[in-house]
Each structure stands twice: as structure tokens, then as C-alpha cells.
Design an enzyme around this catalytic site. Structure first.
Site, short mmCIF file in Angstrom:
data_model
loop_
_atom_site.label_atom_id
_atom_site.label_comp_id
_atom_site.label_asym_id
_atom_site.label_seq_id
_atom_site.Cartn_x
_atom_site.Cartn_y
_atom_site.Cartn_z
CB CYS A 149 6.32 3.35 -3.30
SG CYS A 149 6.06 5.07 -3.20
CD GLU A 202 -0.06 5.06 -5.28
OE1 GLU A 202 0.46 3.69 -4.97
OE2 GLU A 202 0.76 5.82 -6.08
CB CYS A 233 2.17 5.95 -2.30
SG CYS A 233 2.55 6.66 -3.75
CG HIS A 277 4.57 7.71 -7.02
ND1 HIS A 277 4.98 7.01 -6.33
CD2 HIS A 277 5.62 8.31 -7.68
CE1 HIS A 277 6.37 6.79 -6.43
NE2 HIS A 277 6.63 7.78 -7.26
#
Length: 149
Positions: free
Chosen positions: A83, A55, A86, A53
Site C-alpha cells: 500500500c 512490511e 508501506c 502491516h
């Protein structure tokens, strides 16, 4: 506020680049001492890595730049509410401030869902600022998914 806008603009640019690669268009930048030290967009498809992801990729890059797994004093700008995975990475990295654009009622874990930073098992919670470039962040995602239908 001008710096905040500049950093979020950089995250939005990373989201656009992710969309061009066919990735879900989410972008993130890590800022330390007033400068961007890491930037990334989602790379889950490209790397065949569900943890890639925006992040997490940006946190990994920032950790390499600072040669430290702790990013105390760093701020993270991301286009979508993080999420759970993260949010945990943000906590473990000791990110000082989190700025995000659009809410994610289905998958978010900051102000939606599990609200990770409010959990009694969360060891570090950043200061959270939501709604930065919210409309533009949401539009990038909406346009991306509309083009897939």
C-alpha cells in the site's frame, strides 16, 4: 531463482501464520547478504496498530538487527503489492529490491493506484519484481476472506 523462491516461500509462511491469528494474511521477509534477517505477518489487530502491516513490522525488525534505519542492500519479499504507507516505508528505508506476489488493484501503490515509486517526490525507488508466487499469494487471501463470509 531458487533463492528467490525460498525467500518468497518464507513470506507465504508468514502470511499463513497471520491468517491463523485472524489477521489479513500478508507476509514479508527482509533478506540481507543472502539470508533472512527479519520476517513478519500482519499484526494490526493483535497490536491494535494500523501501521503494523507485514512490511513495516519486518522493516522495523531488520533495522533493529542491522542497527540502522537505512536498509541499503536489503531486499524485501512480500505476498501482496504494498500500500502507499508501506511503499513510503520501503522508500525511506532504502530497500534495494522489492519482490511481491499478488497485485492489489484496490489498495496497492506500486503498480496500482498512486504508483508511489514513480512520483517525483519519491526520493528512492527500489527495483521492483512482481508476480512472484502470485497465484498462491492470491489464493491465501481469497480463502481467508471466503472463510469470513
Amino acid at each position: 531463482m531458487a533463492e528467490t523462491t525460498r525467500f518468497m516461500d518464507a513470506a507465504l509462511e508468514e502470511a499463513r501464520k497471520a491468517a491463523e491469528r485472524g489477521e489479513v494474511p500478508i507476509g514479508a521477509v527482509v533478506v540481507f547478504d543472502g539470508r533472512i534477517i527479519a520476517s513478519a505477518g500482519n499484526r494490526t489487530r493483535e497490536l491494535n496498530d494500523v501501521t503494523a502491516h507485514a512490511e513495516i513490522v519486518a522493516i522495523r525488525e531488520a533495522s533493529a538487527v542491522l542497527n540502522d534505519e537505512r536498509l541499503a542492500g536489503a531486499d524485501l519479499y512480500v505476498t501482496l503489492e504494498p500500500c502507499t504507507m508501506c511503499a513510503a516505508a520501503i522508500s525511506f528505508a532504502r530497500i534495494r529490491r522489492l519482490y511481491y506476489g499478488a497485485d492489489d488493484p484496490k489498495g496497492g501503490a506500486v503498480d496500482s493506484g498512486v504508483r508511489f515509486f514513480g512520483s517525483p517526490t519519491c526520493h528512492h525507488a527500489p527495483d521492483v519484481y512482481s508476480g512472484l508466487a502470485e497465484r498462491e499469494s492470491a489464493e491465501i487471501l481469497r480463502d481467508f476472506f471466503a472463510s469470513k463470509r
